[in-house]
Design a protein around this motif. Structure first.
Motif, PDB file in Angstrom:
ATOM      1  N   MET A   1       0.832  -1.196   0.000  1.00  0.00           N
ATOM      2  CA  MET A   1       0.000   0.000   0.000  1.00  0.00           C
ATOM      3  C   MET A   1       0.874   1.256   0.000  1.00  0.00           C
ATOM      4  O   MET A   1       1.840   1.360   0.765  1.00  0.00           O
ATOM      5  CB  MET A   1      -0.891   0.018   1.242  1.00  0.00           C
ATOM      6  N   GLY A   2       0.512   2.223  -0.835  1.00  0.00           N
ATOM      7  CA  GLY A   2       1.237   3.481  -0.898  1.00  0.00           C
ATOM      8  C   GLY A   2       0.302   4.665  -0.888  1.00  0.00           C
ATOM      9  O   GLY A   2      -0.923   4.536  -1.019  1.00  0.00           O
ATOM     10  N   ILE A   3       0.883   5.861  -0.736  1.00  0.00           N
ATOM     11  CA  ILE A   3       0.123   7.118  -0.711  1.00  0.00           C
ATOM     12  C   ILE A   3       0.767   8.096  -1.677  1.00  0.00           C
ATOM     13  O   ILE A   3       1.999   8.183  -1.765  1.00  0.00           O
ATOM     14  CB  ILE A   3       0.095   7.718   0.714  1.00  0.00           C
ATOM     15  N   ILE A   4      -0.081   8.843  -2.401  1.00  0.00           N
ATOM     16  CA  ILE A   4       0.361  10.032  -3.135  1.00  0.00           C
ATOM     17  C   ILE A   4      -0.441  11.212  -2.610  1.00  0.00           C
ATOM     18  O   ILE A   4      -1.681  11.192  -2.634  1.00  0.00           O
ATOM     19  CB  ILE A   4       0.149   9.896  -4.661  1.00  0.00           C
ATOM     20  N   GLY A   5       0.246  12.222  -2.119  1.00  0.00           N
ATOM     21  CA  GLY A   5      -0.405  13.436  -1.638  1.00  0.00           C
ATOM     22  C   GLY A   5       0.003  14.619  -2.493  1.00  0.00           C
ATOM     23  O   GLY A   5       1.177  14.778  -2.828  1.00  0.00           O
ATOM     24  N   ILE A   6      -0.952  15.443  -2.854  1.00  0.00           N
ATOM     25  CA  ILE A   6      -0.717  16.587  -3.735  1.00  0.00           C
ATOM     26  C   ILE A   6      -0.997  17.876  -2.972  1.00  0.00           C
ATOM     27  O   ILE A   6      -2.006  17.986  -2.264  1.00  0.00           O
ATOM     28  CB  ILE A   6      -1.615  16.502  -4.985  1.00  0.00           C
ATOM     29  N   CYS A   7      -0.092  18.851  -3.094  1.00  0.00           N
ATOM     30  CA  CYS A   7      -0.252  20.169  -2.482  1.00  0.00           C
ATOM     31  C   CYS A   7      -0.461  20.005  -0.968  1.00  0.00           C
ATOM     32  O   CYS A   7       0.326  19.332  -0.304  1.00  0.00           O
ATOM     33  CB  CYS A   7      -1.404  20.908  -3.167  1.00  0.00           C
ATOM     34  N   GLY A   8      -1.505  20.607  -0.399  1.00  0.00           N
ATOM     35  CA  GLY A   8      -1.727  20.515   1.045  1.00  0.00           C
ATOM     36  C   GLY A   8      -1.949  19.101   1.528  1.00  0.00           C
ATOM     37  O   GLY A   8      -1.683  18.783   2.694  1.00  0.00           O
ATOM     38  N   PHE A   9      -2.425  18.228   0.647  1.00  0.00           N
ATOM     39  CA  PHE A   9      -2.583  16.836   1.041  1.00  0.00           C
ATOM     40  C   PHE A   9      -1.294  16.053   0.891  1.00  0.00           C
ATOM     41  O   PHE A   9      -1.239  14.873   1.244  1.00  0.00           O
ATOM     42  CB  PHE A   9      -3.763  16.207   0.304  1.00  0.00           C
ATOM     43  N   GLY A  10      -0.237  16.717   0.425  1.00  0.00           N
ATOM     44  CA  GLY A  10       1.095  16.165   0.562  1.00  0.00           C
ATOM     45  C   GLY A  10       1.494  16.139   2.025  1.00  0.00           C
ATOM     46  O   GLY A  10       1.950  15.115   2.555  1.00  0.00           O
ATOM     47  N   GLY A  11       1.297  17.252   2.706  1.00  0.00           N
ATOM     48  CA  GLY A  11       1.600  17.309   4.137  1.00  0.00           C
ATOM     49  C   GLY A  11       0.772  16.328   4.932  1.00  0.00           C
ATOM     50  O   GLY A  11       1.270  15.641   5.830  1.00  0.00           O
ATOM     51  N   MET A  12      -0.534  16.226   4.614  1.00  0.00           N
ATOM     52  CA  MET A  12      -1.400  15.287   5.303  1.00  0.00           C
ATOM     53  C   MET A  12      -0.980  13.847   4.992  1.00  0.00           C
ATOM     54  O   MET A  12      -1.033  12.972   5.864  1.00  0.00           O
ATOM     55  CB  MET A  12      -2.846  15.523   4.886  1.00  0.00           C
ATOM     56  N   GLY A  13      -0.549  13.597   3.755  1.00  0.00           N
ATOM     57  CA  GLY A  13      -0.097  12.258   3.384  1.00  0.00           C
ATOM     58  C   GLY A  13       1.159  11.843   4.130  1.00  0.00           C
ATOM     59  O   GLY A  13       1.309  10.684   4.532  1.00  0.00           O
TER      60      GLY A  13
END
Length: 365
Positions: free
Chosen positions: A168-180
């Motif tokens: 399982m992996g995560i990609i977070g973009i912009c502000g959801f980069g920090g949340m990711g």
């Protein structure tokens, strides 16, 4: 980045006072509703579309399905699952969200579809209180709940029979980069994480762009937000702040605001449910970010691998560089030449999908 650019953004930060989004000034305009679309009513009370209403064309190489699932707080989230047509099961999977104030029909959905074309099961989702996801009141965000939203997406993916829950992996973009990054630090089921055009929302809301907010300005902002709570309590509903992006530009805005406008307010990336395209955060939205730093435990992502991608000319580049410095190995910082923040939302010729593909295939074995 030259001193003139820094001064321009400091001035803008002070004018906007970071009320609401902590990004740009936001307004009392409510989200518009597209009543012409076929829809159904899911748990959570939001209207969920049946039609393809993305800002990008549908790929003929993937299967797509709208899904819903609950987070740990009982909020129903709505997302889009993308799967390769010739899926090899059990498959590695990616939870994807962002940008901050965007919806899954924009950049996160584009990332999800392209990564599905490359063999991953992907889930692009709307965060709590926004888009088609549930949660009341609307138009609010939370460093805690939005971090939890990523883990809820991992919950959903991990119980699907066609997904390998150990990959399982995560990609977070912009502000959801920090949340990711925050979600990966705490959720040990996530084996690798990548972020693009990353924002640290707690930092920008509590300190302003380039940490330019003085203690006096911070205190004044908190006093204003605190008093607003009484006003909201009197009427029983939250007040919306100023509109995130204006109907039209005056021409004297900072360059990065013009770049946001070029994505969110034009046919390039406009979406009726996107707050950045069409609406405002609640006036007190910034409160929970003001003293809850998201990057406190970034070192605990290690020994799992971290990939940070930023544009060479992005106004947000310093968030990525500082996150990279704070994290432990294994980590990689990739700077894309001649690229601004929003280029990594949708410009597929600039988004390094080959790199993302190789990163996750190597680390989700």
């Amino acid at each position: 980045m030259n001193n003139q650019m820094k001064a321009s953004r400091r001035d803008f930060m002070k004018k906007s006072a970071l009320v609401g989004a902590g990004l740009v000034a936001v307004s009392v305009d409510a989200l518009a509703t597209n009543t012409k679309e076929a829809s159904l009513q899911p748990q959570g009370g939001m209207v969920v579309t049946k039609v393809w209403d993305k800002t990008f064309p549908k790929s003929q190489n993937v299967e797509h399905q709208k899904v819903s699932f609950k987070n740990r707080y009982g909020i129903t989230l709505v997302g889009d699952v993308y799967m390769p047509k010739h899926l090899k099961t059990p498959s590695p999977a990616l939870a994807i969200s962002g940008a901050y104030g965007a919806v899954k029909e924009q950049s996160s959905g584009l990332y999800a579809q392209i990564m599905a074309e490359r063999g991953f099961v992907t889930l692009a989702f709307d965060p709590s209180f926004t888009g088609e996801s549930g949660g009341e009141p609307r138009n609010v965000s939370s460093p805690d709940i939005n971090t939890e939203d990523f883990s809820a997406a991992v919950d959903y993916l991990g119980i699907q029979t066609f997904v390998d829950k150990n990959r399982m992996g995560i990609i977070g973009i912009c502000g959801f980069g920090g949340m990711g990054l925050n979600a990966t630090a705490i959720d040990k089921r996530v084996k690798a994480v990548a972020v693009t055009s990353m924002y640290d929302m707690s930092r920008v809301m509590s300190k302003g762009y380039f940490d330019a907010m003085s203690l006096e300005e911070r205190t004044k902002l908190l006093e204003t937000l605190s008093l607003q709570r009484w006003e909201d309590a009197k009427k029983g509903t939250p007040t919306l702040g100023g509109r995130i992006l204006p109907e039209t530009l005056k021409g004297d805005e900072p360059q990065f605001v013009k770049e946001y406008f070029d994505y969110y307010r034009t046919s390039r990336g406009f979406h009726v449910r996107s707050l950045n395209s069409n609406g405002a955060w609640s006036a007190t939205n910034a409160l929970s970010f003001m003293n809850m730093p998201l990057m406190s435990y970034i070192k605990e992502i290690s020994p799992r691998p971290l990939l940070i991608i930023a544009g060479e000319n992005a106004h947000s580049r310093y968030f990525s560089e500082d996150a990279y410095k704070a994290a432990n190995e294994p980590k990689e910082l990739m700077i894309i030449p001649n690229t601004v923040h929003v280029d990594l939302y949708d410009k597929v010729e600039k988004i390094p999908f080959d790199k993302l593909d190789a990163f996750f295939k190597t680390n989700l074995k």
